[in-house]
Enzyme design. Structure first.
Site, PDB file in Angstrom:
ATOM      1  N   PHE A 267       0.819  -1.222   0.000  1.00 44.04           N
ATOM      2  CA  PHE A 267       0.000   0.000   0.000  1.00 44.04           C
ATOM      3  C   PHE A 267       0.846   1.264   0.000  1.00 44.04           C
ATOM      4  O   PHE A 267       0.383   2.328  -0.389  1.00 44.04           O
ATOM      5  CB  PHE A 267      -0.929  -0.001   1.234  1.00 44.04           C
ATOM      6  CG  PHE A 267      -0.249   0.470   2.493  1.00 44.04           C
ATOM      7  CD1 PHE A 267      -0.138   1.825   2.777  1.00 44.04           C
ATOM      8  CD2 PHE A 267       0.330  -0.440   3.389  1.00 44.04           C
ATOM      9  CE1 PHE A 267       0.516   2.263   3.927  1.00 44.04           C
ATOM     10  CE2 PHE A 267       0.979  -0.006   4.528  1.00 44.04           C
ATOM     11  CZ  PHE A 267       1.074   1.346   4.795  1.00 44.04           C
TER      12      PHE A 267
ATOM     13  N   LYS B 238      -1.236  -7.169  -9.181  1.00 42.83           N
ATOM     14  CA  LYS B 238      -2.173  -7.327  -8.054  1.00 42.83           C
ATOM     15  C   LYS B 238      -1.746  -6.298  -7.011  1.00 42.83           C
ATOM     16  O   LYS B 238      -0.869  -6.540  -6.199  1.00 42.83           O
ATOM     17  CB  LYS B 238      -2.066  -8.753  -7.500  1.00 42.83           C
ATOM     18  CG  LYS B 238      -3.280  -9.260  -6.750  1.00 42.83           C
ATOM     19  CD  LYS B 238      -3.778  -8.384  -5.620  1.00 42.83           C
ATOM     20  CE  LYS B 238      -2.999  -8.529  -4.343  1.00 42.83           C
ATOM     21  NZ  LYS B 238      -3.430  -7.545  -3.317  1.00 42.83           N
TER      22      LYS B 238
ATOM     23  N   GLU C  35      -4.963  -3.836  -1.790  1.00 43.07           N
ATOM     24  CA  GLU C  35      -6.399  -3.569  -1.755  1.00 43.07           C
ATOM     25  C   GLU C  35      -6.725  -2.307  -0.938  1.00 43.07           C
ATOM     26  O   GLU C  35      -7.848  -1.851  -0.904  1.00 43.07           O
ATOM     27  CB  GLU C  35      -7.176  -4.789  -1.238  1.00 43.07           C
ATOM     28  CG  GLU C  35      -6.820  -5.281   0.157  1.00 43.07           C
ATOM     29  CD  GLU C  35      -5.629  -6.238   0.196  1.00 43.07           C
ATOM     30  OE1 GLU C  35      -4.611  -5.969  -0.477  1.00 43.07           O
ATOM     31  OE2 GLU C  35      -5.705  -7.244   0.939  1.00 43.07           O
ATOM     32  N   ARG C  36      -5.707  -1.728  -0.253  1.00 44.29           N
ATOM     33  CA  ARG C  36      -5.953  -0.510   0.517  1.00 44.29           C
ATOM     34  C   ARG C  36      -6.065   0.723  -0.378  1.00 44.29           C
ATOM     35  O   ARG C  36      -6.794   1.649  -0.075  1.00 44.29           O
ATOM     36  CB  ARG C  36      -4.818  -0.245   1.502  1.00 44.29           C
ATOM     37  CG  ARG C  36      -4.419  -1.424   2.310  1.00 44.29           C
ATOM     38  CD  ARG C  36      -4.557  -1.157   3.794  1.00 44.29           C
ATOM     39  NE  ARG C  36      -4.226  -2.365   4.522  1.00 44.29           N
ATOM     40  CZ  ARG C  36      -5.032  -3.409   4.660  1.00 44.29           C
ATOM     41  NH1 ARG C  36      -6.237  -3.384   4.119  1.00 44.29           N
ATOM     42  NH2 ARG C  36      -4.662  -4.485   5.314  1.00 44.29           N
TER      43      ARG C  36
ATOM     44  N   SER D 100       5.398  -6.911   3.439  1.00 41.59           N
ATOM     45  CA  SER D 100       6.002  -7.226   4.740  1.00 41.59           C
ATOM     46  C   SER D 100       6.774  -8.549   4.663  1.00 41.59           C
ATOM     47  O   SER D 100       6.506  -9.394   3.797  1.00 41.59           O
ATOM     48  CB  SER D 100       4.897  -7.304   5.789  1.00 41.59           C
ATOM     49  OG  SER D 100       3.953  -8.276   5.395  1.00 41.59           O
TER      50      SER D 100
ATOM     51  N   CYS E 239       9.552   1.881   3.526  1.00 41.45           N
ATOM     52  CA  CYS E 239      10.484   0.795   3.861  1.00 41.45           C
ATOM     53  C   CYS E 239      11.903   1.333   4.023  1.00 41.45           C
ATOM     54  O   CYS E 239      12.760   0.651   4.563  1.00 41.45           O
ATOM     55  CB  CYS E 239      10.457  -0.278   2.787  1.00 41.45           C
ATOM     56  SG  CYS E 239      11.152   0.296   1.247  1.00 41.45           S
TER      57      CYS E 239
ATOM     58  N   GLU F 142       9.278  -3.980  13.168  1.00 42.80           N
ATOM     59  CA  GLU F 142       9.121  -2.846  12.259  1.00 42.80           C
ATOM     60  C   GLU F 142       7.856  -2.109  12.705  1.00 42.80           C
ATOM     61  O   GLU F 142       6.773  -2.691  12.724  1.00 42.80           O
ATOM     62  CB  GLU F 142       8.948  -3.352  10.819  1.00 42.80           C
ATOM     63  CG  GLU F 142       8.768  -2.223   9.829  1.00 42.80           C
ATOM     64  CD  GLU F 142       8.540  -2.702   8.395  1.00 42.80           C
ATOM     65  OE1 GLU F 142       7.811  -3.686   8.197  1.00 42.80           O
ATOM     66  OE2 GLU F 142       9.102  -2.078   7.472  1.00 42.80           O
TER      67      GLU F 142
HETATM   68  P1  NAD Z   1       1.613  -6.576   3.132  1.00 41.39           P
HETATM   69  O1  NAD Z   1       2.649  -7.636   3.230  1.00 41.39           O
HETATM   70  O2  NAD Z   1       0.497  -6.585   4.100  1.00 41.39           O
HETATM   71  O3  NAD Z   1       0.921  -6.623   1.681  1.00 41.39           O
HETATM   72  C1  NAD Z   1       1.671  -6.640   0.495  1.00 41.39           C
HETATM   73  C2  NAD Z   1       0.872  -7.360  -0.585  1.00 41.39           C
HETATM   74  O4  NAD Z   1       0.666  -8.721  -0.186  1.00 41.39           O
HETATM   75  C3  NAD Z   1      -0.503  -6.766  -0.837  1.00 41.39           C
HETATM   76  O5  NAD Z   1      -0.765  -6.778  -2.221  1.00 41.39           O
HETATM   77  C4  NAD Z   1      -1.434  -7.697  -0.083  1.00 41.39           C
HETATM   78  O6  NAD Z   1      -2.713  -7.802  -0.690  1.00 41.39           O
HETATM   79  C5  NAD Z   1      -0.727  -9.033  -0.151  1.00 41.39           C
HETATM   80  N1  NAD Z   1      -0.987  -9.861   1.025  1.00 41.39           N
HETATM   81  C6  NAD Z   1      -1.216  -9.438   2.291  1.00 41.39           C
HETATM   82  N2  NAD Z   1      -1.405 -10.477   3.116  1.00 41.39           N
HETATM   83  C7  NAD Z   1      -1.291 -11.589   2.370  1.00 41.39           C
HETATM   84  C8  NAD Z   1      -1.373 -12.982   2.657  1.00 41.39           C
HETATM   85  N3  NAD Z   1      -1.611 -13.439   3.893  1.00 41.39           N
HETATM   86  N4  NAD Z   1      -1.177 -13.852   1.644  1.00 41.39           N
HETATM   87  C9  NAD Z   1      -0.924 -13.421   0.408  1.00 41.39           C
HETATM   88  N5  NAD Z   1      -0.844 -12.106   0.071  1.00 41.39           N
HETATM   89  C10 NAD Z   1      -1.015 -11.196   1.039  1.00 41.39           C
HETATM   90  O7  NAD Z   1       2.389  -5.183   3.150  1.00 41.39           O
HETATM   91  P2  NAD Z   1       1.791  -3.720   3.223  1.00 41.39           P
HETATM   92  O8  NAD Z   1       1.259  -3.486   4.596  1.00 41.39           O
HETATM   93  O9  NAD Z   1       0.928  -3.445   2.063  1.00 41.39           O
HETATM   94  O10 NAD Z   1       3.134  -2.864   3.025  1.00 41.39           O
HETATM   95  C11 NAD Z   1       3.994  -2.513   4.077  1.00 41.39           C
HETATM   96  C12 NAD Z   1       5.184  -3.440   4.159  1.00 41.39           C
HETATM   97  O11 NAD Z   1       5.883  -3.444   2.909  1.00 41.39           O
HETATM   98  C13 NAD Z   1       6.215  -2.993   5.180  1.00 41.39           C
HETATM   99  O12 NAD Z   1       6.688  -4.125   5.862  1.00 41.39           O
HETATM  100  C14 NAD Z   1       7.312  -2.357   4.336  1.00 41.39           C
HETATM  101  O13 NAD Z   1       8.587  -2.350   4.926  1.00 41.39           O
HETATM  102  C15 NAD Z   1       7.279  -3.218   3.129  1.00 41.39           C
HETATM  103  N6  NAD Z   1       7.885  -2.565   1.973  1.00 41.39           N
HETATM  104  C16 NAD Z   1       9.093  -3.026   1.535  1.00 41.39           C
HETATM  105  C17 NAD Z   1       9.719  -2.409   0.452  1.00 41.39           C
HETATM  106  C18 NAD Z   1      11.030  -2.917  -0.048  1.00 41.39           C
HETATM  107  O14 NAD Z   1      11.390  -2.608  -1.177  1.00 41.39           O
HETATM  108  N7  NAD Z   1      11.752  -3.694   0.724  1.00 41.39           N
HETATM  109  C19 NAD Z   1       9.097  -1.329  -0.176  1.00 41.39           C
HETATM  110  C20 NAD Z   1       7.859  -0.898   0.293  1.00 41.39           C
HETATM  111  C21 NAD Z   1       7.248  -1.528   1.368  1.00 41.39           C
END
Ligand code: NAD
Length: 499
Positions: free
Chosen positions: A149, A173, A176-177, A226, A281, A384
C-alpha cells in the site's frame, strides 16, 4: 459509494466474485469505495488474455515497445495532479509526497526506454572452427507483480515498466488498501499504446495471490510487502518453479558520529523518520548516536523539531509534514507498540499518542513520537513499527554502533553521518545492508541503479529496477551455430572441447 473494477484486456471489468474490500479515506475514516476481490476464475481469464497478447508484443521490436513507455511518461506528466490527488485520498500522504511517489516510478519508465540496449545479447565470432556463438535475452511470457500500500504508484511501475519493455505481459495485483492509482496507471498504459492485455490489474487479497502463486502460466513474480508475506510468497512461488523476487520489511539505522554536522543530521532524521508518517520501507526508525555527548545533543535538537511537526490531511496544503496512517488498524498497532516501549522502560521524550485534529476525529492521525534510551530487547526495537516513531539507541563507540544494524534481522537501508571519510568508507565496506547512505538518510538508489535489501529485507538474487530488472524479466538463450562452409569433422562421440 464508488465500486472499483479490475482492468483486464484493455478495459474496466466489474468484479464477479461478489467479494469486496472497503477502501478508506484515512483522513476521515470514511469508506470511500469498494474494491472487488477477484476469484481464481477471474485471474484465469486475465492470464489467458495476457498470454494471447504477449506473443505479438514480444514480436514487436524493442524500440517500438520503448516508445509506448515514452508516451506513458508524457501522460503521467499530463495527469500528475490527478494521480497525486487520487493517491493522497486513499493513502493519506501529502500531495508533494504523492507526486514523489509517481515521479520515482516514472523514472523507472524512463530507464525502460533503454530496453533495446538492455536486451542486446552477446556474440562471439569464431568460437570454434567456423562456429559462432551468441546469446539473447527473451521475455518470460506472462509475469506478475504483487505490491504494497505504501507506494501505490512507484512500486507497480518499478515492476511493470521494465517487464513490459522487455516484451512480457504483466498482471498487477496491487494493495487492496489503495487500488485506484494502479488502475489509472493501467488506463494510461492503454492510452499510450500498450496492446490490450499487456498490462492488467487484478484486484484481490490472499485468495488471488495464492492463485497467482499456483498459476502454471505465470512465469515470474515480483513482490514487495512485509517480511512474513515475502517469505511465504518466495517459498510457494519458488516451490512452483517460478522465478520470484520478494522485498520485505525493514528497520533502518542511522549512525551519528561525534564529528557529524548535527544540524544536518537532525534535518535528515526528522524528514527520513517522519515523512509519509514513517510508512516507508526506507524510513529511518533507529538513530544511533555514538557517545553520550552526541546523544544528549541529538535529543536536545530533535525534541523541538518532533514537537513542531505539522500533521494534517493532504487537503490542508503543502506545508503539512505528514498525514494519517493508512488504516485505523495500522494506527492502533503503532499506538500499541508505543505503549509497549513505555512499559518496557524506554523514555518517551515526545509523546504523539493523544494527537487530535479538529474536524478529523475519525481520521487515523497520530503525532510524532521520539524515544530515548531504547534497548535492543524492546519490542519497539525488535519490530518494524511503520509509523511516526523514532527510537534512539545510544552506543558507546563506533564499533558497538556498527553491531546494531549488523545484528538486526533486516538489512534494507542504513546511513552514517560523519565528516570522517575513513569511518564512512569502513562503514560502507563492512555493513551487511543492501543500501547505504553517507550523510544521506534515505539512500534510495535512482532508476539506473538497483534497489534491494539484504537479510530478511530481500529474498531472491536480483534487485528491482536498473539493469537487474531486465535480467529478472528475461531469460537467456545461447545459440551455437555453424554454416555449411564450416569444418566438417564427421561424427564425434566425445564431449566437444576447445582442447
Ligand atoms: P503486506 O505484506 O500486508 O501486503 C503486500 C501485498 O501482499 C498486498 O498486495 C497484499 O494484498 C498481499 N498480502 C497481504 N497479506 C497476504 C497474505 N496473507 N497472503 C498473500 N498475500 C497477502 O504489506 P503492506 O502493509 O501493504 O506494506 C507494508 C510493508 O511493505 C512494510 O513491511 C514495508 O517495509 C514493506 N515494503 C518493503 C519495500 C522494499 O522494497 N523492501 C518497499 C515498500 C514496502
Amino acid at each position: 459509494m464508488q465500486e472499483l473494477t479490475h482492468f483486464i484486456g484493455g478495459k474496466h471489468v466489474k468484479g464477479q466474485s461478489g467479494r469486496f474490500a472497503d477502501v478508506y479515506n484515512p483522513a476521515t475514516g470514511e469508506v470511500q469505495a469498494k474494491v472487488p476481490l477477484a476469484s481464481n476464475a477471474e485471474l484465469d481469464e486475465a492470464v489467458a488474455i495476457a498470454a494471447k497478447a504477449q506473443v505479438g508484443w514480444a514480436a514487436t521490436n524493442p524500440q517500438r515497445r520503448a516508445r509506448v513507455l515514452m508516451k506513458f511518461v508524457e501522460l503521467l506528466h499530463r495527469d500528475m495532479d490527478k494521480l497525486a490527488e487520487a493517491l493522497s485520498r486513499e493513502h493519506g500522504k501529502t500531495i508533494p509526497d504523492a507526486k514523489g511517489d509517481v515521479m520515482r516510478g516514472l523514472e523507472v519508465a524512463e530507464f525502460s526506454f533503454g530496453a533495446p540496449h538492455h536486451l542486446k545479447g552477446e556474440f562471439t565470432e569464431g568460437a570454434g572452427p567456423g562456429i559462432d556463438m551468441y546469446s539473447m535475452r527473451q521475455p518470460l511470457g506472462v509475469v506478475a507483480g504483487i505490491t504494497p500500500f505504501n507506494f501505490p504508484a512507484m512500486i507497480p511501475m518499478w515492476k511493470f515498466c521494465p517487464a513490459i519493455a522487455a516484451g512480457n505481459a504483466f498482471i498487477l495485483k496491487p494493495s487492496e488498501r489503495d487500488p485506484s492509482v494502479p488502475i489509472m496507471l493501467a488506463e494510461l498504459m492503454s492510452e499510450a499504446g500498450a496492446p490490450d492485455g499487456i498490462l492488467s490489474v487484478v484486484n484481490g487479497d490472499k485468495g488471488v495471490v495464492d492463485a497467482i502463486l499456483d498459476h502454471p502460466e505465470i512465469m515470474a513474480i515480483g513482490f514487495v510487502g512485509s517480511t512474513p508475506i515475502a517469505e511465504y510468497i518466495y517459498a510457494r512461488g519458488c516451490g512452483n518453479g517460478k522465478r520470484v523476487q520478494c522485498f520485505g520489511g525493514a528497520k533502518n539505522h542511522m549512525i551519528i558520529m561525534p564529528d557529524a554536522d548535527m544540524d544536518q543530521a537532525v534535518d535528515a532524521l526528522v524528514g527520513a523518520g517522519f515523512g509519509a508518517a514513517g510508512e516507508r520501507c526506507m524510513a529511518i526508525s533507529v538513530a544511533v548516536p555514538v557517545g553520550e555527548k552526541t546523544a544528549d545533543l541529538l535529543i536536545e535538537k530533535l525534541t523541538p523539531r518532533v514537537e513542531a511537526l505539522k500533521i494534517g490531511p493532504y487537503t490542508a496544503g503543502n506545508d503539512i509534514d505528514f498525514g494519517p496512517l493508512v488504516t485505523r488498524e495500522a494506527r492502533d498497532r503503532v499506538l500499541g507498540l508505543v505503549n509497549s516501549g513505555v512499559e518496557q522502560g524506554a523514555k518517551l521524550v515526545v509523546d504523539g499518542r493523544d494527537f487530535k485534529l479538529q474536524g478529523y476525529e475519525n481520521g487515523n492521525f497520530m503525532g510524532g513520537c521520539l524515544f530515548d534510551n531504547v534497548t535492543r530487547d524492546m519490542d519497539i526495537y525488535q519490530q518494524e513499527i511503520f509509523g511516526p516513531v523514532l527510537s534512539v539507541v545510544r552506543a558507546p563507540s563506533y564499533e558497538e554502533a556498527l553491531r546494531y544494524p549488523m545484528e538486526n534481522q533486516y538489512g534494507n537501508g542504513t546511513a552514517i553521518f560523519t565528516r570522517d571519510g575513513d569511518t564512512a568508507r569502513d562503514f560502507a565496506s563492512r555493513i551487511n545492508v543492501g543500501m547505504v547512505g553517507i550523510n544521506v538518510p534515505l539512500p534510495v538508489p535512482l532508476a539506473y541503479h538497483t534497489f534491494g535489501g539484504w537479510k530478511k529485507s530481500g529474498f531472491g538474487d536480483l534487485n528491482q529496477h536498473g539493469p537487474d530488472a531486465f535480467r529478472f524479466y528475461t531469460r537467456t538463450k545461447t545459440v551455437t551455430s555453424r554454416w555449411p562452409s564450416g569444418t566438417k569433422e564427421g561424427a564425434d562421440f566425445a564431449m566437444p572441447t576447445m582442447g
